[in-house]
Write a protein that holds these residues in place. Structure first.
Motif, short mmCIF file in Angstrom:
data_model
loop_
_atom_site.label_atom_id
_atom_site.label_comp_id
_atom_site.label_asym_id
_atom_site.label_seq_id
_atom_site.Cartn_x
_atom_site.Cartn_y
_atom_site.Cartn_z
N TYR A 1 0.84 -1.19 0.00
CA TYR A 1 0.00 0.00 0.00
C TYR A 1 0.87 1.24 0.00
CZ TYR A 1 -4.06 -2.72 1.67
OH TYR A 1 -5.08 -3.61 1.80
N ARG A 2 0.28 2.35 -0.47
CA ARG A 2 0.87 3.65 -0.24
C ARG A 2 -0.11 4.43 0.63
NH1 ARG A 2 3.66 6.14 -5.07
NH2 ARG A 2 1.62 5.91 -6.04
N GLN A 3 0.43 5.03 1.69
CA GLN A 3 -0.41 5.79 2.62
C GLN A 3 -0.06 7.26 2.49
OE1 GLN A 3 0.31 5.02 6.81
NE2 GLN A 3 -1.78 5.56 7.36
N ALA A 4 -1.06 8.06 2.15
CA ALA A 4 -0.86 9.50 2.01
C ALA A 4 -1.78 10.22 2.98
CB ALA A 4 -1.17 9.94 0.58
N ALA A 5 -1.27 11.27 3.56
CA ALA A 5 -2.05 12.04 4.54
C ALA A 5 -3.34 12.55 3.89
CB ALA A 5 -1.23 13.22 5.06
N GLY A 6 -4.46 12.29 4.57
CA GLY A 6 -5.74 12.76 4.07
C GLY A 6 -6.32 11.95 2.93
N ARG A 7 -5.59 10.93 2.51
CA ARG A 7 -6.07 10.14 1.36
C ARG A 7 -6.16 8.66 1.68
NH1 ARG A 7 -2.61 12.05 -3.73
NH2 ARG A 7 -4.05 10.66 -4.77
N GLY A 8 -5.88 8.29 2.90
CA GLY A 8 -6.03 6.89 3.29
C GLY A 8 -4.97 6.00 2.69
N LEU A 9 -5.30 4.73 2.59
CA LEU A 9 -4.37 3.74 2.05
C LEU A 9 -4.82 3.34 0.65
CD1 LEU A 9 -4.25 3.34 5.27
CD2 LEU A 9 -3.20 1.18 4.70
N GLN A 10 -3.87 3.39 -0.26
CA GLN A 10 -4.14 2.99 -1.63
C GLN A 10 -3.43 1.66 -1.90
OE1 GLN A 10 -2.19 5.25 -4.75
NE2 GLN A 10 -3.97 5.00 -6.10
N LEU A 11 -4.20 0.65 -2.28
CA LEU A 11 -3.61 -0.65 -2.59
C LEU A 11 -2.88 -0.57 -3.92
CD1 LEU A 11 -3.30 -3.67 -1.89
CD2 LEU A 11 -5.45 -4.06 -3.13
N LEU A 12 -1.60 -0.96 -3.90
CA LEU A 12 -0.78 -0.93 -5.12
C LEU A 12 -0.73 -2.30 -5.77
CD1 LEU A 12 2.23 1.16 -3.75
CD2 LEU A 12 0.22 2.00 -4.99
N PHE A 13 -0.37 -3.31 -4.99
CA PHE A 13 -0.24 -4.67 -5.51
C PHE A 13 -0.70 -5.65 -4.43
CE2 PHE A 13 2.33 -3.52 -9.13
CZ PHE A 13 3.06 -2.42 -8.70
#
Lengths: 110, 113
Positions: B36-48
């Motif tokens: 995952y990539r975690q960005a402030a204010g954007r939650g966790l984005q699943l990458l693979f």
């Protein structure tokens, strides 16, 4: 497509006050929902899941299919509850993929 | 008990350099693995994610790739880093059975200069 919405970026309450962190979801099937918590300088960890119907650290969450909500509640907030809280929805099918909300920062003030 | 290790904790890399982040799980077999990539204010984005050795599913088009050379090893790579690759990367695992929770590593803070 499934979606998880946490409308509040920041929620500030006083110690001893009730807490409700909102989570709404959209999903075409029967959902499996989780709450994760991230305390300062600690890793993201599972707080509770709806299928267990348990209370963890005084927190509970009830799945309301009619309102498509899974709000996290605690009757009396403690200072140590201050953390980032994420609601997540598990996709059916292979992989146990999770869709996360954007998170709510809970700040408990003295 | 199961444990997940992710390293390095922090990494500073120049634009255009390669990347390799590693994640290993102990105490379980045939786990599902996630980046995952975690960005402030954007939650966790699943990458693979991966359900087995050599099986990789990509969730978003990007400059990164993932590999699973062994059952409990998951690697996030790039041949040439971009400024936009800066962020906080999390590895996670879950049991292979359906509807099981995921368990996260400590994360890697990646800064691209």
């Amino acid at each position: 497509a499934q979606r998880v919405t946490q409308p509040e970026k920041l929620l500030s309450v006083f110690k001893g006050a009730p807490v409700e962190l909102k989570c709404n979801y959209s999903y075409s099937g029967s959902p499996e929902l989780f709450w994760y918590v991230q305390y300062s300088r600690q890793r993201l960890q599972l707080l509770l899941r709806h299928i267990s119907r348990e209370s963890i650290k005084g927190f509970t969450a009830d799945l309301n299919k009619g309102e498509t909500s899974f709000h996290l509640k605690k009757p009396f907030a403690q200072e140590e509850d201050s953390a980032m809280y994420y609601c997540a929805l598990s996709e059916k099918g292979g992989g146990n993929k999770l869709t996360f909300g954007t998170g709510t920062q809970l700040k408990v003030e003295l | 008990s199961q444990t997940i290790h992710q390293w390095p904790a922090t990494l500073v890399q120049p634009v255009g350099s390669p990347l390799s982040l590693e994640c290993t799980v102990e105490g379980t077999s045939n786990p599902n693995l996630y980046w995952y990539r975690q960005a402030a204010g954007r939650g966790l984005q699943l990458l693979f994610y991966s359900v087995g050795i050599g099986q990789i599913s990509s969730e978003v088009p990007q400059n990164l790739s993932a590999s699973r050379p062994q059952d409990r090893q998951f690697i996030l790579s790039s041949k040439k880093l971009l400024l936009s690759d800066s962020g906080f990367y999390l590895c996670a695992w879950s049991p292979g059975q359906a509807n099981q929770p995921q368990h996260f590593g400590d994360g890697t803070r990646l800064s691209i200069l």
